[in-house]
Design a protein around this motif. Structure first.
Motif, PDB file in Angstrom:
ATOM      1  N   ALA A  46       0.830  -1.206   0.000  1.00 38.49           N
ATOM      2  CA  ALA A  46       0.000   0.000   0.000  1.00 38.49           C
ATOM      3  C   ALA A  46       0.863   1.254   0.000  1.00 38.49           C
ATOM      4  CB  ALA A  46      -0.926  -0.004   1.215  1.00 38.49           C
ATOM      5  N   ALA A  47       1.969   1.217   0.752  1.00 36.98           N
ATOM      6  CA  ALA A  47       2.877   2.362   0.774  1.00 36.98           C
ATOM      7  C   ALA A  47       3.511   2.594  -0.597  1.00 36.98           C
ATOM      8  CB  ALA A  47       3.970   2.147   1.828  1.00 36.98           C
ATOM      9  N   LEU A  48       3.867   1.506  -1.275  1.00 42.08           N
ATOM     10  CA  LEU A  48       4.460   1.629  -2.606  1.00 42.08           C
ATOM     11  C   LEU A  48       3.460   2.168  -3.619  1.00 42.08           C
ATOM     12  CD1 LEU A  48       6.460  -1.726  -2.723  1.00 42.08           C
ATOM     13  CD2 LEU A  48       7.441   0.576  -2.760  1.00 42.08           C
ATOM     14  N   LEU A  49       2.190   1.785  -3.466  1.00 41.70           N
ATOM     15  CA  LEU A  49       1.151   2.211  -4.405  1.00 41.70           C
ATOM     16  C   LEU A  49       0.542   3.564  -4.044  1.00 41.70           C
ATOM     17  CD1 LEU A  49      -0.675  -1.225  -4.837  1.00 41.70           C
ATOM     18  CD2 LEU A  49       0.863  -0.100  -6.475  1.00 41.70           C
ATOM     19  N   GLY A  50       0.834   4.054  -2.843  1.00 34.68           N
ATOM     20  CA  GLY A  50       0.301   5.332  -2.417  1.00 34.68           C
ATOM     21  C   GLY A  50      -1.165   5.296  -2.022  1.00 34.68           C
ATOM     22  N   VAL A  51      -1.644   4.128  -1.553  1.00 31.00           N
ATOM     23  CA  VAL A  51      -3.031   4.007  -1.113  1.00 31.00           C
ATOM     24  C   VAL A  51      -3.048   3.836   0.402  1.00 31.00           C
ATOM     25  CG1 VAL A  51      -3.765   3.026  -3.304  1.00 31.00           C
ATOM     26  CG2 VAL A  51      -3.059   1.498  -1.454  1.00 31.00           C
ATOM     27  N   SER A  52      -4.248   3.795   0.971  1.00 34.65           N
ATOM     28  CA  SER A  52      -4.384   3.669   2.413  1.00 34.65           C
ATOM     29  C   SER A  52      -3.710   2.398   2.926  1.00 34.65           C
ATOM     30  CB  SER A  52      -5.867   3.655   2.802  1.00 34.65           C
ATOM     31  OG  SER A  52      -6.021   3.322   4.167  1.00 34.65           O
ATOM     32  N   LEU A  53      -2.922   2.542   3.982  1.00 32.15           N
ATOM     33  CA  LEU A  53      -2.257   1.388   4.566  1.00 32.15           C
ATOM     34  C   LEU A  53      -3.260   0.381   5.123  1.00 32.15           C
ATOM     35  CD1 LEU A  53       0.704   3.081   6.484  1.00 32.15           C
ATOM     36  CD2 LEU A  53       0.590   2.352   4.108  1.00 32.15           C
ATOM     37  N   TYR A  54      -4.421   0.872   5.533  1.00 24.05           N
ATOM     38  CA  TYR A  54      -5.417  -0.022   6.126  1.00 24.05           C
ATOM     39  C   TYR A  54      -6.064  -0.935   5.088  1.00 24.05           C
ATOM     40  CZ  TYR A  54      -4.613   2.635  10.283  1.00 24.05           C
ATOM     41  OH  TYR A  54      -3.987   3.217  11.359  1.00 24.05           O
ATOM     42  N   TRP A  55      -6.207  -0.446   3.852  1.00 30.94           N
ATOM     43  CA  TRP A  55      -6.709  -1.324   2.798  1.00 30.94           C
ATOM     44  C   TRP A  55      -5.672  -2.403   2.478  1.00 30.94           C
ATOM     45  CZ3 TRP A  55     -11.530  -1.566   2.301  1.00 30.94           C
ATOM     46  CH2 TRP A  55     -12.343  -0.417   2.376  1.00 30.94           C
ATOM     47  N   GLY A  56      -4.402  -2.022   2.539  1.00 35.38           N
ATOM     48  CA  GLY A  56      -3.349  -3.018   2.341  1.00 35.38           C
ATOM     49  C   GLY A  56      -3.358  -4.063   3.443  1.00 35.38           C
ATOM     50  N   ALA A  57      -3.559  -3.615   4.679  1.00 36.63           N
ATOM     51  CA  ALA A  57      -3.624  -4.545   5.810  1.00 36.63           C
ATOM     52  C   ALA A  57      -4.799  -5.494   5.656  1.00 36.63           C
ATOM     53  CB  ALA A  57      -3.739  -3.765   7.122  1.00 36.63           C
ATOM     54  N   LEU A  58      -5.929  -4.960   5.206  1.00 41.13           N
ATOM     55  CA  LEU A  58      -7.122  -5.790   5.009  1.00 41.13           C
ATOM     56  C   LEU A  58      -6.875  -6.845   3.937  1.00 41.13           C
ATOM     57  CD1 LEU A  58     -10.093  -6.460   5.486  1.00 41.13           C
ATOM     58  CD2 LEU A  58     -10.684  -4.650   3.849  1.00 41.13           C
ATOM     59  N   ALA A  59      -6.276  -6.450   2.827  1.00 38.10           N
ATOM     60  CA  ALA A  59      -6.005  -7.400   1.742  1.00 38.10           C
ATOM     61  C   ALA A  59      -5.077  -8.520   2.220  1.00 38.10           C
ATOM     62  CB  ALA A  59      -5.389  -6.667   0.553  1.00 38.10           C
ATOM     63  N   ALA A  60      -4.039  -8.159   2.988  1.00 41.66           N
ATOM     64  CA  ALA A  60      -3.098  -9.170   3.476  1.00 41.66           C
ATOM     65  C   ALA A  60      -3.756 -10.113   4.468  1.00 41.66           C
ATOM     66  CB  ALA A  60      -1.896  -8.481   4.120  1.00 41.66           C
ATOM     67  N   ALA A  61      -4.583  -9.572   5.358  1.00 42.96           N
ATOM     68  CA  ALA A  61      -5.249 -10.416   6.352  1.00 42.96           C
ATOM     69  C   ALA A  61      -6.226 -11.375   5.687  1.00 42.96           C
ATOM     70  CB  ALA A  61      -5.978  -9.544   7.375  1.00 42.96           C
ATOM     71  N   LEU A  62      -6.979 -10.877   4.698  1.00 41.56           N
ATOM     72  CA  LEU A  62      -7.916 -11.748   3.977  1.00 41.56           C
ATOM     73  C   LEU A  62      -7.166 -12.824   3.183  1.00 41.56           C
ATOM     74  CD1 LEU A  62     -10.570  -9.194   2.685  1.00 41.56           C
ATOM     75  CD2 LEU A  62     -10.852 -10.898   4.491  1.00 41.56           C
ATOM     76  N   ALA A  63      -6.038 -12.455   2.580  1.00 47.71           N
ATOM     77  CA  ALA A  63      -5.239 -13.430   1.845  1.00 47.71           C
ATOM     78  C   ALA A  63      -4.730 -14.522   2.783  1.00 47.71           C
ATOM     79  CB  ALA A  63      -4.062 -12.741   1.150  1.00 47.71           C
ATOM     80  N   THR A  64      -4.344 -14.126   3.993  1.00 47.84           N
ATOM     81  CA  THR A  64      -3.889 -15.099   4.985  1.00 47.84           C
ATOM     82  C   THR A  64      -5.018 -16.044   5.368  1.00 47.84           C
ATOM     83  OG1 THR A  64      -2.283 -13.529   5.897  1.00 47.84           O
ATOM     84  CG2 THR A  64      -2.914 -15.387   7.287  1.00 47.84           C
ATOM     85  N   ALA A  65      -6.187 -15.475   5.661  1.00 44.73           N
ATOM     86  CA  ALA A  65      -7.331 -16.294   6.068  1.00 44.73           C
ATOM     87  C   ALA A  65      -7.724 -17.283   4.977  1.00 44.73           C
ATOM     88  CB  ALA A  65      -8.518 -15.396   6.425  1.00 44.73           C
ATOM     89  N   LEU A  66      -7.819 -16.792   3.742  1.00 46.31           N
ATOM     90  CA  LEU A  66      -8.218 -17.659   2.633  1.00 46.31           C
ATOM     91  C   LEU A  66      -7.135 -18.685   2.314  1.00 46.31           C
ATOM     92  CD1 LEU A  66      -9.894 -14.995   0.315  1.00 46.31           C
ATOM     93  CD2 LEU A  66     -11.035 -16.723   1.719  1.00 46.31           C
ATOM     94  N   GLY A  67      -5.875 -18.281   2.428  1.00 47.63           N
ATOM     95  CA  GLY A  67      -4.776 -19.211   2.175  1.00 47.63           C
ATOM     96  C   GLY A  67      -4.750 -20.351   3.175  1.00 47.63           C
ATOM     97  N   VAL A  68      -4.932 -20.025   4.439  1.00 42.19           N
ATOM     98  CA  VAL A  68      -4.967 -21.066   5.476  1.00 42.19           C
ATOM     99  C   VAL A  68      -6.164 -21.985   5.258  1.00 42.19           C
ATOM    100  CG1 VAL A  68      -5.304 -21.490   7.949  1.00 42.19           C
ATOM    101  CG2 VAL A  68      -3.702 -19.725   7.186  1.00 42.19           C
ATOM    102  N   GLY A  69      -7.315 -21.376   4.949  1.00 40.43           N
ATOM    103  CA  GLY A  69      -8.508 -22.176   4.711  1.00 40.43           C
ATOM    104  C   GLY A  69      -8.334 -23.126   3.538  1.00 40.43           C
TER     105      GLY A  69
END
Length: 280
Positions: free
Chosen positions: A70-93
């Motif tokens: 998110a920092a590299l793309l210049g978007v909200s860090l919280y949207w980046g955090a959300l994407a990573a957390a969802l990717a983790t949840a779906l990956g584990v599942g």
């Protein structure tokens, strides 16, 4: 010893409690703590009962690649955090749907991958933005958008438990029987992990990524010591979570230099130890 309260004493005490609510940022902070506390308590009850603390911790610590991207793309860090957390949840599942791959093993693989990916992305960052609010929290800087996200997460959690409470309980305590009964335990697990991911991200603003696990685990663990019913445990955990959140905010407001996020977790920990001593 008789202790008498004058009208002046009562007025002073009321002013002590009410003064923080004169400021918009404090009202937002109290509202966010209440919303996140209730949602985290409901999820945390099942995290503790299912002994899934590892996944809760992983979801709160695998946001590194998301915030860096998110920092590299210049978007909200919280949207980046959300994407990573969802990717983790779906990956584990996804990985743990194979019988030869346990949930713990899947979590370990995804956690290691996400950390490594985050480090690789950080090498591409020319100038680091301030990640301190993500790491340590900034509950006094809660915005309307943060409140809406927290409210949406809590409503989603409440709706999930209202609709799937029975199959989730069955899948949590007897997954083999749940499979035979058509309760679809894998689907329940994946949906549950997605909600934990949402809760972890909404908690980042309050206590930071380093302490989000505490909001999910500590109140539920304390409540579990005092109640044997799932419903009562969730209710008691919500009460502990909200009261501890308010105590932390008051401490941060009235005592200079006290970080709200850390104060909230200390208050929750005090509640847990009190419950533990009571049960001994």
């Amino acid at each position: 010893m008789n202790v008498s309260w004058s009208s002046t004493d009562v007025e002073t005490l009321l002013n002590w409690f009410l003064e923080p609510f004169e400021f918009d940022f404090m009202r937002n902070a109290f509202a966010s703590v209440a919303l996140i506390g209730v949602g985290s308590a409901m999820l945390g009850t099942y995290v503790v009962l299912r002994r899934s603390v590892f996944i809760a911790s992983a979801l709160s610590h695998t946001i590194l690649p998301g915030v860096t991207a998110a920092a590299l793309l210049g978007v909200s860090l919280y949207w980046g955090a959300l994407a990573a957390a969802l990717a983790t949840a779906l990956g584990v599942g996804l990985l743990s749907t194979r019988r030869r791959m346990s949930e713990d093993a899947a979590i370990g693989v995804v956690l290691a991958f996400m950390f490594a990916l985050g480090i690789l992305l950080m090498t591409r960052t020319q100038s680091f933005r301030d990640f301190s609010s993500l790491l340590f929290g900034s509950v006094l800087g809660v915005t309307r958008t943060d409140l809406l996200f927290a409210a949406g997460t809590t409503l989603a959690v409440a709706a999930f438990f209202a609709v799937f409470r029975a199959p989730l309980k069955l899948a949590s305590f007897d997954p083999e029987y749940a499979r035979l009964a058509g309760a679809r335990p894998r689907l329940m697990q994946t949906l549950f992990l997605v909600l934990v991911a949402l809760a972890a991200v909404s908690s980042v603003r309050v206590v930071g990524a380093l302490l989000t696990t505490a909001l999910l685990v500590i109140p539920a663990a304390a409540a579990n010591l005092l109640s044997k019913s799932v419903g009562k445990t969730a209710t008691l955990a919500a009460v502990f979570s909200v009261l501890s959140g308010f105590a932390g905010l008051y401490a941060s407001y009235w005592f200079e230099g006290v970080p709200a996020g850390a104060a909230i977790v200390v208050a929750e920990s005090a509640t847990f130890f009190a419950a533990w001593l009571f049960r001994r």
